[in-house]
Motif scaffolding. Sequence first.
Motif, PDB file in Angstrom:
ATOM      1  N   THR A  16       0.815  -1.216   0.000  1.00 52.00           N
ATOM      2  CA  THR A  16       0.000   0.000   0.000  1.00 52.00           C
ATOM      3  C   THR A  16       0.848   1.266   0.000  1.00 52.00           C
ATOM      4  O   THR A  16       0.365   2.326  -0.392  1.00 52.00           O
ATOM      5  N   LEU A  17       2.116   1.155   0.410  1.00 51.99           N
ATOM      6  CA  LEU A  17       3.018   2.304   0.362  1.00 51.99           C
ATOM      7  C   LEU A  17       4.409   1.837  -0.036  1.00 51.99           C
ATOM      8  O   LEU A  17       5.000   0.985   0.622  1.00 51.99           O
ATOM      9  N   CYS A  18       4.883   2.393  -1.148  1.00 51.69           N
ATOM     10  CA  CYS A  18       6.202   2.044  -1.682  1.00 51.69           C
ATOM     11  C   CYS A  18       6.899   3.322  -2.146  1.00 51.69           C
ATOM     12  O   CYS A  18       6.274   4.370  -2.290  1.00 51.69           O
ATOM     13  N   TRP A  19       8.188   3.193  -2.408  1.00 46.02           N
ATOM     14  CA  TRP A  19       9.008   4.295  -2.900  1.00 46.02           C
ATOM     15  C   TRP A  19       9.874   3.770  -4.031  1.00 46.02           C
ATOM     16  O   TRP A  19      10.166   2.578  -4.090  1.00 46.02           O
ATOM     17  N   ASP A  20      10.306   4.662  -4.910  1.00 46.57           N
ATOM     18  CA  ASP A  20      11.322   4.239  -5.868  1.00 46.57           C
ATOM     19  C   ASP A  20      12.672   4.720  -5.355  1.00 46.57           C
ATOM     20  O   ASP A  20      12.756   5.385  -4.315  1.00 46.57           O
ATOM     21  N   GLU A  21      13.719   4.362  -6.052  1.00 49.74           N
ATOM     22  CA  GLU A  21      15.062   4.688  -5.575  1.00 49.74           C
ATOM     23  C   GLU A  21      15.373   6.176  -5.641  1.00 49.74           C
ATOM     24  O   GLU A  21      16.356   6.630  -5.074  1.00 49.74           O
ATOM     25  N   ARG A  22      14.533   6.946  -6.320  1.00 50.32           N
ATOM     26  CA  ARG A  22      14.716   8.404  -6.387  1.00 50.32           C
ATOM     27  C   ARG A  22      13.919   9.121  -5.305  1.00 50.32           C
ATOM     28  O   ARG A  22      13.936  10.334  -5.226  1.00 50.32           O
ATOM     29  N   GLY A  23      13.158   8.364  -4.521  1.00 51.37           N
ATOM     30  CA  GLY A  23      12.393   8.956  -3.426  1.00 51.37           C
ATOM     31  C   GLY A  23      10.956   9.294  -3.756  1.00 51.37           C
ATOM     32  O   GLY A  23      10.268   9.911  -2.948  1.00 51.37           O
ATOM     33  N   ALA A  24      10.465   8.897  -4.945  1.00 50.94           N
ATOM     34  CA  ALA A  24       9.065   9.151  -5.291  1.00 50.94           C
ATOM     35  C   ALA A  24       8.178   8.158  -4.544  1.00 50.94           C
ATOM     36  O   ALA A  24       8.518   6.991  -4.384  1.00 50.94           O
ATOM     37  N   ARG A  25       7.050   8.646  -4.083  1.00 53.32           N
ATOM     38  CA  ARG A  25       6.108   7.862  -3.277  1.00 53.32           C
ATOM     39  C   ARG A  25       5.030   7.250  -4.172  1.00 53.32           C
ATOM     40  O   ARG A  25       4.506   7.916  -5.059  1.00 53.32           O
ATOM     41  N   TYR A  26       4.673   5.994  -3.879  1.00 55.28           N
ATOM     42  CA  TYR A  26       3.635   5.274  -4.620  1.00 55.28           C
ATOM     43  C   TYR A  26       2.662   4.680  -3.610  1.00 55.28           C
ATOM     44  O   TYR A  26       3.033   3.811  -2.839  1.00 55.28           O
ATOM     45  N   GLU A  27       1.430   5.175  -3.624  1.00 50.39           N
ATOM     46  CA  GLU A  27       0.407   4.650  -2.721  1.00 50.39           C
ATOM     47  C   GLU A  27      -0.595   3.843  -3.540  1.00 50.39           C
ATOM     48  O   GLU A  27      -1.138   4.336  -4.522  1.00 50.39           O
ATOM     49  N   LEU A  28      -0.820   2.615  -3.102  1.00 49.88           N
ATOM     50  CA  LEU A  28      -1.774   1.753  -3.781  1.00 49.88           C
ATOM     51  C   LEU A  28      -2.983   1.524  -2.888  1.00 49.88           C
ATOM     52  O   LEU A  28      -2.823   1.140  -1.725  1.00 49.88           O
ATOM     53  N   PRO A  29      -4.187   1.749  -3.421  1.00 47.28           N
ATOM     54  CA  PRO A  29      -5.385   1.468  -2.624  1.00 47.28           C
ATOM     55  C   PRO A  29      -5.580  -0.041  -2.487  1.00 47.28           C
ATOM     56  O   PRO A  29      -5.166  -0.819  -3.344  1.00 47.28           O
ATOM     57  N   ARG A  30      -6.198  -0.443  -1.403  1.00 47.96           N
ATOM     58  CA  ARG A  30      -6.402  -1.873  -1.149  1.00 47.96           C
ATOM     59  C   ARG A  30      -7.176  -2.557  -2.267  1.00 47.96           C
ATOM     60  O   ARG A  30      -6.950  -3.718  -2.559  1.00 47.96           O
ATOM     61  N   TYR A  31      -8.080  -1.824  -2.924  1.00 48.45           N
ATOM     62  CA  TYR A  31      -8.909  -2.475  -3.941  1.00 48.45           C
ATOM     63  C   TYR A  31      -8.133  -2.929  -5.170  1.00 48.45           C
ATOM     64  O   TYR A  31      -8.628  -3.750  -5.934  1.00 48.45           O
ATOM     65  N   VAL A  32      -6.913  -2.431  -5.386  1.00 50.01           N
ATOM     66  CA  VAL A  32      -6.125  -2.948  -6.507  1.00 50.01           C
ATOM     67  C   VAL A  32      -5.280  -4.145  -6.082  1.00 50.01           C
ATOM     68  O   VAL A  32      -4.706  -4.826  -6.920  1.00 50.01           O
ATOM     69  N   LEU A  33      -5.197  -4.383  -4.779  1.00 52.91           N
ATOM     70  CA  LEU A  33      -4.349  -5.444  -4.249  1.00 52.91           C
ATOM     71  C   LEU A  33      -5.110  -6.708  -3.853  1.00 52.91           C
ATOM     72  O   LEU A  33      -4.545  -7.794  -3.842  1.00 52.91           O
ATOM     73  N   SER A  34      -6.384  -6.565  -3.507  1.00 55.73           N
ATOM     74  CA  SER A  34      -7.183  -7.728  -3.100  1.00 55.73           C
ATOM     75  C   SER A  34      -8.670  -7.395  -3.211  1.00 55.73           C
ATOM     76  O   SER A  34      -9.048  -6.239  -3.372  1.00 55.73           O
ATOM     77  N   GLU A  35      -9.466  -8.434  -3.098  1.00 56.28           N
ATOM     78  CA  GLU A  35     -10.916  -8.255  -3.161  1.00 56.28           C
ATOM     79  C   GLU A  35     -11.449  -7.936  -1.767  1.00 56.28           C
ATOM     80  O   GLU A  35     -10.933  -8.445  -0.772  1.00 56.28           O
ATOM     81  N   PRO A  36     -12.504  -7.110  -1.694  1.00 55.30           N
ATOM     82  CA  PRO A  36     -13.096  -6.825  -0.385  1.00 55.30           C
ATOM     83  C   PRO A  36     -13.872  -8.035   0.136  1.00 55.30           C
ATOM     84  O   PRO A  36     -14.301  -8.894  -0.637  1.00 55.30           O
ATOM     85  N   THR A  37     -14.078  -8.085   1.432  1.00 53.09           N
ATOM     86  CA  THR A  37     -14.827  -9.186   2.029  1.00 53.09           C
ATOM     87  C   THR A  37     -16.318  -9.097   1.686  1.00 53.09           C
ATOM     88  O   THR A  37     -17.013 -10.104   1.745  1.00 53.09           O
ATOM     89  N   ASN A  38     -16.788  -7.914   1.319  1.00 54.42           N
ATOM     90  CA  ASN A  38     -18.192  -7.745   0.972  1.00 54.42           C
ATOM     91  C   ASN A  38     -18.414  -7.667  -0.549  1.00 54.42           C
ATOM     92  O   ASN A  38     -19.336  -7.017  -1.013  1.00 54.42           O
ATOM     93  N   LEU A  39     -17.577  -8.368  -1.297  1.00 48.01           N
ATOM     94  CA  LEU A  39     -17.737  -8.444  -2.750  1.00 48.01           C
ATOM     95  C   LEU A  39     -18.996  -9.250  -3.059  1.00 48.01           C
ATOM     96  O   LEU A  39     -19.189 -10.340  -2.512  1.00 48.01           O
ATOM     97  N   ILE A  40     -19.845  -8.727  -3.930  1.00 53.13           N
ATOM     98  CA  ILE A  40     -21.068  -9.430  -4.319  1.00 53.13           C
ATOM     99  C   ILE A  40     -20.699 -10.431  -5.392  1.00 53.13           C
ATOM    100  O   ILE A  40     -20.209 -10.067  -6.474  1.00 53.13           O
ATOM    101  N   ARG A  41     -20.864 -11.689  -5.088  1.00 58.43           N
ATOM    102  CA  ARG A  41     -20.570 -12.757  -6.048  1.00 58.43           C
ATOM    103  C   ARG A  41     -21.781 -12.963  -6.957  1.00 58.43           C
ATOM    104  O   ARG A  41     -22.875 -13.262  -6.489  1.00 58.43           O
ATOM    105  N   GLU A  42     -21.562 -12.747  -8.245  1.00 63.95           N
ATOM    106  CA  GLU A  42     -22.629 -12.953  -9.211  1.00 63.95           C
ATOM    107  C   GLU A  42     -22.679 -14.427  -9.557  1.00 63.95           C
ATOM    108  O   GLU A  42     -21.696 -15.136  -9.415  1.00 63.95           O
ATOM    109  N   GLN A  43     -23.809 -14.879 -10.004  1.00 60.81           N
ATOM    110  CA  GLN A  43     -23.917 -16.304 -10.358  1.00 60.81           C
ATOM    111  C   GLN A  43     -22.899 -16.664 -11.409  1.00 60.81           C
ATOM    112  O   GLN A  43     -22.634 -15.903 -12.338  1.00 60.81           O
ATOM    113  N   GLY A  44     -22.254 -17.829 -11.218  1.00 62.23           N
ATOM    114  CA  GLY A  44     -21.254 -18.273 -12.158  1.00 62.23           C
ATOM    115  C   GLY A  44     -19.851 -17.866 -11.762  1.00 62.23           C
ATOM    116  O   GLY A  44     -18.892 -18.183 -12.441  1.00 62.23           O
ATOM    117  N   GLN A  45     -19.709 -17.133 -10.648  1.00 57.78           N
ATOM    118  CA  GLN A  45     -18.366 -16.711 -10.194  1.00 57.78           C
ATOM    119  C   GLN A  45     -17.955 -17.492  -8.977  1.00 57.78           C
ATOM    120  O   GLN A  45     -18.672 -17.862  -8.151  1.00 57.78           O
TER     121      GLN A  45
END
Length: 118
Positions: A89-118
């Motif tokens: 969720t928080l990373c840096w590059d070697e030049r010191g630039a900050r990279y913030e990743l939201p949780r939704y790009v890293l994993s599925e939420p616990t309240n994900l609505i499963r559609e039929q067939g999934q």
Amino acid sequence: MGCIGSSQARNEGGAKRKKIRKPKPWAHTEPITMAQLTNMREEFWDTSPHYGGQREIWEALRAAAEADLKLAQTIIDSAGVIVQNPDLTLCWDERGARYELPRYVLSEPTNLIREQGQ
């Protein structure tokens, strides 16, 4: 100007790189479908280079976010990404630039609505 402690994370002097892990379970503010989650992810990745940092690092972070943990670790290490939070969720590059990743790009939420067939 760099981030505090970055010399340790860069594997200088034999220091060990931070091992990444899956994010802790989380819930979205309201239940969402996989299609909605996919749209949120695509919108984030399409706009992420505008948040600053290097396009190559954003591409590596996306590849790592979409890979299994072993491959993700290899991608992160190869790109020279400095991991502050082991869940990426928080990373840096070697030049010191900050990279913030939201949780939704890293994993599925616990309240994900499963559609039929999934």
